[in-house]
Design a protein around this motif. Sequence first.
Motif, PDB file in Angstrom:
ATOM      1  N   SER A  25     -33.127  -6.367  83.428  1.00  0.00           N
ATOM      2  CA  SER A  25     -32.090  -7.198  84.043  1.00  0.00           C
ATOM      3  C   SER A  25     -31.926  -8.511  83.283  1.00  0.00           C
ATOM      4  CB  SER A  25     -32.453  -7.491  85.509  1.00  0.00           C
ATOM      5  OG  SER A  25     -33.657  -8.234  85.568  1.00  0.00           O
ATOM      6  N   GLY A  26     -30.706  -8.826  82.946  1.00  0.00           N
ATOM      7  CA  GLY A  26     -30.398 -10.070  82.253  1.00  0.00           C
ATOM      8  C   GLY A  26     -30.499  -9.995  80.742  1.00  0.00           C
ATOM      9  N   ASN A  28     -29.469  -7.615  77.345  1.00  0.00           N
ATOM     10  CA  ASN A  28     -28.796  -6.471  76.751  1.00  0.00           C
ATOM     11  C   ASN A  28     -29.509  -6.146  75.435  1.00  0.00           C
ATOM     12  OD1 ASN A  28     -27.105  -4.531  75.790  1.00  0.00           O
ATOM     13  ND2 ASN A  28     -25.223  -5.723  76.076  1.00  0.00           N
TER      14      ASN A  28
END
Length: 76
Positions: A25-26, A28
């Motif tokens: 999460s957060g 890429n």
Amino acid sequence: MGMGLTIVLIAVGAILSLAVDWDISGVNLDVVGLILMAVGFIGLASYVSIFRRRRMQPPSPAAPVVEETHRHEWHA
């Protein structure tokens, strides 16, 4: 940044962007991989450029200077 480190950056970036399918999460991982590959390629290009300049040595000051003599052609 040496040549080995740039190759490692390129390899880690390729692994992160092409072979890993983790979901963090957060973060890429595809973008992080592309950034690492770009930094690796830029570092490799600059290392090769600097290394090439170091290998080219100017002539030593003790090298003899060759001067061209002027020839005069005699016409009969």
